[in-house]
Design a protein around this motif. Structure first.
Motif, PDB file in Angstrom:
ATOM      1  N   SER A 210      24.117  -6.164 -51.190  1.00  0.00           N
ATOM      2  CA  SER A 210      25.126  -6.000 -52.240  1.00  0.00           C
ATOM      3  C   SER A 210      24.862  -4.762 -53.095  1.00  0.00           C
ATOM      4  O   SER A 210      25.792  -4.096 -53.530  1.00  0.00           O
ATOM      5  CB  SER A 210      25.168  -7.246 -53.128  1.00  0.00           C
ATOM      6  OG  SER A 210      23.960  -7.383 -53.846  1.00  0.00           O
ATOM      7  N   THR A 211      23.596  -4.443 -53.314  1.00  0.00           N
ATOM      8  CA  THR A 211      23.247  -3.296 -54.148  1.00  0.00           C
ATOM      9  C   THR A 211      23.523  -1.974 -53.442  1.00  0.00           C
ATOM     10  O   THR A 211      23.974  -1.023 -54.063  1.00  0.00           O
ATOM     11  CB  THR A 211      21.766  -3.350 -54.556  1.00  0.00           C
ATOM     12  OG1 THR A 211      21.533  -4.582 -55.227  1.00  0.00           O
ATOM     13  CG2 THR A 211      21.399  -2.213 -55.485  1.00  0.00           C
ATOM     14  N   PHE A 212      23.257  -1.910 -52.156  1.00  0.00           N
ATOM     15  CA  PHE A 212      23.405  -0.663 -51.408  1.00  0.00           C
ATOM     16  C   PHE A 212      24.568  -0.720 -50.425  1.00  0.00           C
ATOM     17  O   PHE A 212      24.506  -0.143 -49.347  1.00  0.00           O
ATOM     18  CB  PHE A 212      22.101  -0.330 -50.680  1.00  0.00           C
ATOM     19  CG  PHE A 212      20.963  -0.080 -51.623  1.00  0.00           C
ATOM     20  CD1 PHE A 212      20.933   1.061 -52.399  1.00  0.00           C
ATOM     21  CD2 PHE A 212      19.931  -0.993 -51.745  1.00  0.00           C
ATOM     22  CE1 PHE A 212      19.896   1.292 -53.278  1.00  0.00           C
ATOM     23  CE2 PHE A 212      18.886  -0.759 -52.624  1.00  0.00           C
ATOM     24  CZ  PHE A 212      18.868   0.380 -53.385  1.00  0.00           C
ATOM     25  N   SER A 213      25.646  -1.397 -50.809  1.00  0.00           N
ATOM     26  CA  SER A 213      26.836  -1.420 -49.963  1.00  0.00           C
ATOM     27  C   SER A 213      27.505  -0.049 -50.006  1.00  0.00           C
ATOM     28  O   SER A 213      27.255   0.758 -50.901  1.00  0.00           O
ATOM     29  CB  SER A 213      27.802  -2.504 -50.433  1.00  0.00           C
ATOM     30  OG  SER A 213      28.365  -2.148 -51.676  1.00  0.00           O
ATOM     31  N   MET A 214      28.357   0.213 -49.041  1.00  0.00           N
ATOM     32  CA  MET A 214      29.035   1.512 -48.978  1.00  0.00           C
ATOM     33  C   MET A 214      29.851   1.771 -50.245  1.00  0.00           C
ATOM     34  O   MET A 214      29.869   2.879 -50.757  1.00  0.00           O
ATOM     35  CB  MET A 214      29.940   1.578 -47.744  1.00  0.00           C
ATOM     36  CG  MET A 214      29.174   1.764 -46.452  1.00  0.00           C
ATOM     37  SD  MET A 214      28.158   3.243 -46.451  1.00  0.00           S
ATOM     38  CE  MET A 214      29.401   4.492 -46.321  1.00  0.00           C
ATOM     39  N   GLU A 215      30.508   0.744 -50.735  1.00  0.00           N
ATOM     40  CA  GLU A 215      31.339   0.911 -51.931  1.00  0.00           C
ATOM     41  C   GLU A 215      30.484   1.246 -53.155  1.00  0.00           C
ATOM     42  O   GLU A 215      30.825   2.114 -53.962  1.00  0.00           O
ATOM     43  CB  GLU A 215      32.166  -0.348 -52.171  1.00  0.00           C
ATOM     44  CG  GLU A 215      33.321  -0.152 -53.097  1.00  0.00           C
ATOM     45  CD  GLU A 215      34.297   0.908 -52.597  1.00  0.00           C
ATOM     46  OE1 GLU A 215      34.773   1.699 -53.443  1.00  0.00           O
ATOM     47  OE2 GLU A 215      34.572   0.962 -51.393  1.00  0.00           O
ATOM     48  N   THR A 216      29.351   0.575 -53.290  1.00  0.00           N
ATOM     49  CA  THR A 216      28.453   0.828 -54.423  1.00  0.00           C
ATOM     50  C   THR A 216      27.876   2.234 -54.341  1.00  0.00           C
ATOM     51  O   THR A 216      27.801   2.946 -55.353  1.00  0.00           O
ATOM     52  CB  THR A 216      27.310  -0.209 -54.446  1.00  0.00           C
ATOM     53  OG1 THR A 216      27.856  -1.506 -54.404  1.00  0.00           O
ATOM     54  CG2 THR A 216      26.454  -0.056 -55.678  1.00  0.00           C
ATOM     55  N   VAL A 217      27.478   2.642 -53.148  1.00  0.00           N
ATOM     56  CA  VAL A 217      26.911   3.983 -52.973  1.00  0.00           C
ATOM     57  C   VAL A 217      27.973   5.044 -53.262  1.00  0.00           C
ATOM     58  O   VAL A 217      27.703   6.040 -53.940  1.00  0.00           O
ATOM     59  CB  VAL A 217      26.325   4.140 -51.552  1.00  0.00           C
ATOM     60  CG1 VAL A 217      25.944   5.579 -51.270  1.00  0.00           C
ATOM     61  CG2 VAL A 217      25.122   3.232 -51.378  1.00  0.00           C
ATOM     62  N   LYS A 218      29.204   4.833 -52.759  1.00  0.00           N
ATOM     63  CA  LYS A 218      30.281   5.789 -53.024  1.00  0.00           C
ATOM     64  C   LYS A 218      30.554   5.907 -54.523  1.00  0.00           C
ATOM     65  O   LYS A 218      30.731   7.012 -55.046  1.00  0.00           O
ATOM     66  CB  LYS A 218      31.562   5.347 -52.319  1.00  0.00           C
ATOM     67  CG  LYS A 218      31.575   5.600 -50.849  1.00  0.00           C
ATOM     68  CD  LYS A 218      32.898   5.126 -50.263  1.00  0.00           C
ATOM     69  CE  LYS A 218      32.917   5.227 -48.763  1.00  0.00           C
ATOM     70  NZ  LYS A 218      34.180   4.732 -48.191  1.00  0.00           N
TER      71      LYS A 218
END
Length: 90
Positions: free
Chosen positions: A24-32
């Protein structure tokens, strides 16, 4: 500082809870979202103020990147040179 926050949050978790937390912390959406926020902050801090720092950043980090890309080839060259010196090669 963000790594310190992640470390402090991971420190209190059990091993079985880590995969879900990391996913959840390093999901694509969070990273973007994080990258976009970082670029916006950089733009606000350096570009909008007409600072010369972005040019210095490009020069310094370009040089560092170039060095890191060329490093494996240079190491192979030096190892070959050392091997040739030890074995009387060319």
């Amino acid at each position: 500082m963000a790594l310190r926050r992640v470390y402090s949050e991971i420190k209190g978790k059990k091993v079985t809870e880590l995969p879900g937390y990391l996913k959840s912390t390093f999901s694509m959406e969070t990273v973007k979202t994080s990258v976009k926020r970082g670029l916006d902050n950089y733009n606000e801090k350096y570009i909008q103020t007409s600072s010369v720092d972005p040019i210095l950043h490009i020069c310094f980090y370009g040089m560092a990147f170039s060095y890191l890309v060329a490093l494996p080839n240079e190491r192979r060259h030096l190892e070959h040179q050392q091997h040739a010196k030890e074995h009387g090669g060319h």
